[in-house]
Design a protein around this motif. Structure first.
Motif, PDB file in Angstrom:
ATOM      1  N   LEU A 198      81.776  -9.060  78.876  1.00 35.89           N
ATOM      2  CA  LEU A 198      82.594  -8.188  78.027  1.00 35.89           C
ATOM      3  C   LEU A 198      83.094  -6.957  78.776  1.00 35.89           C
ATOM      4  O   LEU A 198      83.923  -6.215  78.258  1.00 35.89           O
ATOM      5  N   VAL A 199      82.599  -6.732  79.992  1.00 38.53           N
ATOM      6  CA  VAL A 199      83.103  -5.639  80.825  1.00 38.53           C
ATOM      7  C   VAL A 199      84.608  -5.776  81.050  1.00 38.53           C
ATOM      8  O   VAL A 199      85.293  -4.787  81.360  1.00 38.53           O
ATOM      9  N   VAL A 200      85.146  -6.963  80.867  1.00 35.42           N
ATOM     10  CA  VAL A 200      86.573  -7.198  81.059  1.00 35.42           C
ATOM     11  C   VAL A 200      87.422  -6.321  80.136  1.00 35.42           C
ATOM     12  O   VAL A 200      88.564  -5.966  80.464  1.00 35.42           O
ATOM     13  N   PHE A 201      86.859  -5.921  79.002  1.00 38.86           N
ATOM     14  CA  PHE A 201      87.646  -5.140  78.038  1.00 38.86           C
ATOM     15  C   PHE A 201      87.821  -3.685  78.464  1.00 38.86           C
ATOM     16  O   PHE A 201      88.591  -2.955  77.826  1.00 38.86           O
ATOM     17  N   LEU A 202      87.160  -3.274  79.540  1.00 38.04           N
ATOM     18  CA  LEU A 202      87.430  -1.949  80.100  1.00 38.04           C
ATOM     19  C   LEU A 202      88.839  -1.881  80.682  1.00 38.04           C
ATOM     20  O   LEU A 202      89.354  -0.793  80.942  1.00 38.04           O
ATOM     21  N   LEU A 203      89.460  -3.028  80.886  1.00 39.04           N
ATOM     22  CA  LEU A 203      90.838  -3.068  81.369  1.00 39.04           C
ATOM     23  C   LEU A 203      91.850  -3.070  80.218  1.00 39.04           C
ATOM     24  O   LEU A 203      93.045  -2.959  80.446  1.00 39.04           O
ATOM     25  N   ILE A 204      91.356  -3.188  78.978  1.00 38.17           N
ATOM     26  CA  ILE A 204      92.248  -3.270  77.824  1.00 38.17           C
ATOM     27  C   ILE A 204      92.149  -2.021  76.954  1.00 38.17           C
ATOM     28  O   ILE A 204      93.057  -1.733  76.176  1.00 38.17           O
ATOM     29  N   PHE A 205      91.066  -1.254  77.083  1.00 37.15           N
ATOM     30  CA  PHE A 205      90.869  -0.051  76.269  1.00 37.15           C
ATOM     31  C   PHE A 205      92.120   0.836  76.149  1.00 37.15           C
ATOM     32  O   PHE A 205      92.473   1.262  75.049  1.00 37.15           O
ATOM     33  N   PRO A 206      92.802   1.155  77.269  1.00 38.24           N
ATOM     34  CA  PRO A 206      93.923   2.104  77.165  1.00 38.24           C
ATOM     35  C   PRO A 206      95.088   1.601  76.322  1.00 38.24           C
ATOM     36  O   PRO A 206      95.945   2.398  75.927  1.00 38.24           O
ATOM     37  N   SER A 207      95.132   0.311  76.059  1.00 40.76           N
ATOM     38  CA  SER A 207      96.265  -0.252  75.316  1.00 40.76           C
ATOM     39  C   SER A 207      96.061  -0.250  73.808  1.00 40.76           C
ATOM     40  O   SER A 207      96.934  -0.694  73.072  1.00 40.76           O
ATOM     41  N   ILE A 208      94.904   0.232  73.332  1.00 38.47           N
ATOM     42  CA  ILE A 208      94.659   0.276  71.894  1.00 38.47           C
ATOM     43  C   ILE A 208      95.381   1.490  71.322  1.00 38.47           C
ATOM     44  O   ILE A 208      95.187   2.616  71.783  1.00 38.47           O
ATOM     45  N   ASN A 209      96.206   1.277  70.313  1.00 31.49           N
ATOM     46  CA  ASN A 209      97.062   2.358  69.822  1.00 31.49           C
ATOM     47  C   ASN A 209      96.401   3.259  68.792  1.00 31.49           C
ATOM     48  O   ASN A 209      96.979   4.253  68.369  1.00 31.49           O
ATOM     49  N   GLN A 210      95.184   2.916  68.364  1.00 33.46           N
ATOM     50  CA  GLN A 210      94.464   3.739  67.403  1.00 33.46           C
ATOM     51  C   GLN A 210      93.294   4.414  68.102  1.00 33.46           C
ATOM     52  O   GLN A 210      92.300   3.769  68.441  1.00 33.46           O
ATOM     53  N   ILE A 211      93.410   5.710  68.326  1.00 33.25           N
ATOM     54  CA  ILE A 211      92.372   6.434  69.060  1.00 33.25           C
ATOM     55  C   ILE A 211      91.049   6.407  68.300  1.00 33.25           C
ATOM     56  O   ILE A 211      89.986   6.196  68.883  1.00 33.25           O
ATOM     57  N   HIS A 212      91.126   6.602  66.993  1.00 31.86           N
ATOM     58  CA  HIS A 212      89.919   6.623  66.185  1.00 31.86           C
ATOM     59  C   HIS A 212      89.624   5.219  65.655  1.00 31.86           C
ATOM     60  O   HIS A 212      90.491   4.543  65.130  1.00 31.86           O
ATOM     61  N   GLY A 213      88.394   4.800  65.802  1.00 28.98           N
ATOM     62  CA  GLY A 213      87.994   3.515  65.252  1.00 28.98           C
ATOM     63  C   GLY A 213      87.951   2.378  66.249  1.00 28.98           C
ATOM     64  O   GLY A 213      87.499   1.281  65.901  1.00 28.98           O
ATOM     65  N   TRP A 214      88.411   2.605  67.492  1.00 27.67           N
ATOM     66  CA  TRP A 214      88.391   1.488  68.444  1.00 27.67           C
ATOM     67  C   TRP A 214      86.963   1.115  68.840  1.00 27.67           C
ATOM     68  O   TRP A 214      86.684  -0.029  69.191  1.00 27.67           O
ATOM     69  N   LYS A 215      86.046   2.094  68.737  1.00 30.46           N
ATOM     70  CA  LYS A 215      84.635   1.790  69.008  1.00 30.46           C
ATOM     71  C   LYS A 215      84.086   0.834  67.948  1.00 30.46           C
ATOM     72  O   LYS A 215      83.373  -0.125  68.263  1.00 30.46           O
ATOM     73  N   THR A 216      84.450   1.100  66.701  1.00 31.49           N
ATOM     74  CA  THR A 216      84.053   0.202  65.605  1.00 31.49           C
ATOM     75  C   THR A 216      84.656  -1.186  65.803  1.00 31.49           C
ATOM     76  O   THR A 216      84.011  -2.200  65.541  1.00 31.49           O
ATOM     77  N   GLY A 217      85.897  -1.224  66.294  1.00 30.32           N
ATOM     78  CA  GLY A 217      86.551  -2.503  66.556  1.00 30.32           C
ATOM     79  C   GLY A 217      85.825  -3.320  67.607  1.00 30.32           C
ATOM     80  O   GLY A 217      85.699  -4.545  67.483  1.00 30.32           O
ATOM     81  N   PHE A 218      85.337  -2.652  68.640  1.00 27.67           N
ATOM     82  CA  PHE A 218      84.593  -3.344  69.695  1.00 27.67           C
ATOM     83  C   PHE A 218      83.294  -3.915  69.131  1.00 27.67           C
ATOM     84  O   PHE A 218      82.960  -5.095  69.327  1.00 27.67           O
ATOM     85  N   PHE A 219      82.544  -3.082  68.426  1.00 22.93           N
ATOM     86  CA  PHE A 219      81.266  -3.529  67.875  1.00 22.93           C
ATOM     87  C   PHE A 219      81.456  -4.656  66.853  1.00 22.93           C
ATOM     88  O   PHE A 219      80.704  -5.634  66.858  1.00 22.93           O
ATOM     89  N   SER A 220      82.445  -4.524  65.972  1.00 27.07           N
ATOM     90  CA  SER A 220      82.647  -5.550  64.944  1.00 27.07           C
ATOM     91  C   SER A 220      83.075  -6.876  65.564  1.00 27.07           C
ATOM     92  O   SER A 220      82.594  -7.940  65.158  1.00 27.07           O
ATOM     93  N   GLY A 221      83.959  -6.837  66.564  1.00 26.92           N
ATOM     94  CA  GLY A 221      84.365  -8.054  67.245  1.00 26.92           C
ATOM     95  C   GLY A 221      83.203  -8.714  67.961  1.00 26.92           C
ATOM     96  O   GLY A 221      83.030  -9.947  67.923  1.00 26.92           O
ATOM     97  N   TYR A 222      82.380  -7.881  68.610  1.00 29.46           N
ATOM     98  CA  TYR A 222      81.199  -8.403  69.311  1.00 29.46           C
ATOM     99  C   TYR A 222      80.228  -9.063  68.338  1.00 29.46           C
ATOM    100  O   TYR A 222      79.733 -10.167  68.592  1.00 29.46           O
ATOM    101  N   LEU A 223      79.962  -8.410  67.220  1.00 28.11           N
ATOM    102  CA  LEU A 223      78.998  -8.946  66.259  1.00 28.11           C
ATOM    103  C   LEU A 223      79.502 -10.232  65.625  1.00 28.11           C
ATOM    104  O   LEU A 223      78.721 -11.174  65.400  1.00 28.11           O
ATOM    105  N   MET A 224      80.805 -10.319  65.329  1.00 24.95           N
ATOM    106  CA  MET A 224      81.346 -11.564  64.775  1.00 24.95           C
ATOM    107  C   MET A 224      81.207 -12.711  65.772  1.00 24.95           C
ATOM    108  O   MET A 224      80.851 -13.835  65.398  1.00 24.95           O
TER     109      MET A 224
END
Length: 364
Positions: A198-224
């Protein structure tokens, strides 16, 4: 080099989920059952807990350099040449991972579907689609994940529902017969692939257009994604038993063959295969995209697209010679890949985070 596109938090979350499932849903139950036997499901839970810590590490590192990707802030933290060396190392890691994922798909198709088709032809056809997606960019295949997600969810629920008559809870007994050690050994397999990847997503972080909540998005995607792996593993144990699961290369496909509802709904493995094609496509596309980004950053290229075609041609060859047979692959995944993934998925990100913290304190 951050691609000038933006994706939503939901798209990011779905990419994480489908990447986590990826090709692991095909092969993970077998590797876990070899070590932990009927306790394979416990090994998944142990791996999930460790995976949460890893996701927290990636979030902490990505948060410090919100507008840069892993390849860019490696140069900021370590200096130009050391940073470019790290970018090249990550390029090699993601490129090798891409070749292995492609080979997993080729082996599966040649075993069950296209038995008389040369494996290289299978690789070329699938990689053409992946190359096209990478060329179109992150925004396009992120939207594809939104399109694929409802199909994957509905078909997965149907598959688990139809499997319920075949479940034998006695297959989970005795619990922890071999003690803790086999469970820990098995959990290392699932931590190495896919959680450390999942370290690969460190290359995609800057492209997320919502500054707030992207941490929740990572955790929720991982848990699913983790829940999907858990359900796949425990289903294989409940339906096939630990011994059969351990001897099958693709046990989750064998599980789908067991569906039989009133002699009407039978052999729904095509549904399972369709789900896997979707998740493998997303995982391979992300890995290929990440390798192209790392290489273009290391070479100071303005556009990563110029390296896509050469890399695709090399990957075709690498996917064939990556491992000569199934026995070699199983040994590689259980012995070589975990320490390799540990280096790139834990040690290097942790080192970058520690150096970044010290540099900031020294600057103050």
């Amino acid at each position: 080099m951050v691609e000038k596109v933006k994706i939503s938090r939901l798209q990011f979350s779905l990419l994480v989920m489908m990447f986590t499932i990826g090709s692991s849903i095909l092969i993970i139950p077998s590797g876990l059952a070899k070590d932990a036997k009927q306790d394979a499901w416990i090994a998944v839970l142990v791996g999930v807990v460790v995976g949460i810590v890893l996701v927290a590490l990636y979030i902490a590192l990505g948060k410090r350099y919100r507008s840069m990707n892993l390849a860019e802030y490696s140069e900021v933290i370590l200096g130009k040449w050391l940073g470019k060396t790290v970018s090249m190392l990550y390029f090699a890691f993601f490129f090798l991972l891409s070749a292995l994922v492609l080979r997993n798909l080729g082996d599966f198709l040649n075993t069950y579907q296209l038995t008389k088709t040369p494996i290289i032809a299978t690789h070329i056809l699938f990689l053409l689609l992946v190359t096209f997606a990478v060329h179109l960019g992150l925004e396009v295949f992120a939207r594809s994940s939104e399109l694929f997600f409802p199909w994957a969810v509905v078909l997965s629920i149907l598959l688990f529902f139809f499997l319920s008559p075949q479940i034998e809870f006695k297959n989970l007994q005795p619990i922890m017969e071999g003690g803790v050690q086999p469970i820990v050994r098995a959990s290392i397999t699932i931590i190495g692939s896919p959680f450390l990847e999942l370290v690969v997503f460190l290359l995609i972080f800057p492209s997320i257009n919502q500054i707030h909540g992207w941490k929740t998005g990572f955790f929720s995607g991982y848990l699913m994604g983790a829940i999907s792996l858990f359900m796949t593993t425990i289903s294989a144990i409940l339906v096939l038993g630990a011994d059969i699961t351990a001897t099958q290369m693709f046990p989750s496909y064998e599980v789908a063959k067991k569906v039989n509802v009133a002699d009407t709904f039978q052999r729904l493995e095509a549904i399972a295969a369709f789900i896997w094609f979707l998740t493998i496509f997303i995982k391979l596309t992300i890995c290929f995209y990440a390798s192209a980004i790392c290489l273009s950053q290391a070479l100071n290229l303005k556009d990563y697209r110029v390296v896509i075609l050469p890399l695709a041609m090399i990957m075709i060859i690498l996917s064939i010679i990556a491992y000569p047979n199934t026995a070699y692959y199983l040994t590689f995944v259980s012995t070589t890949w975990p320490p390799l993934a540990l280096l790139f998925g834990l040690f290097l990100p942790l080192l970058l985070l520690i150096i970044s913290i010290f540099k900031k304190r020294l600057a103050k």
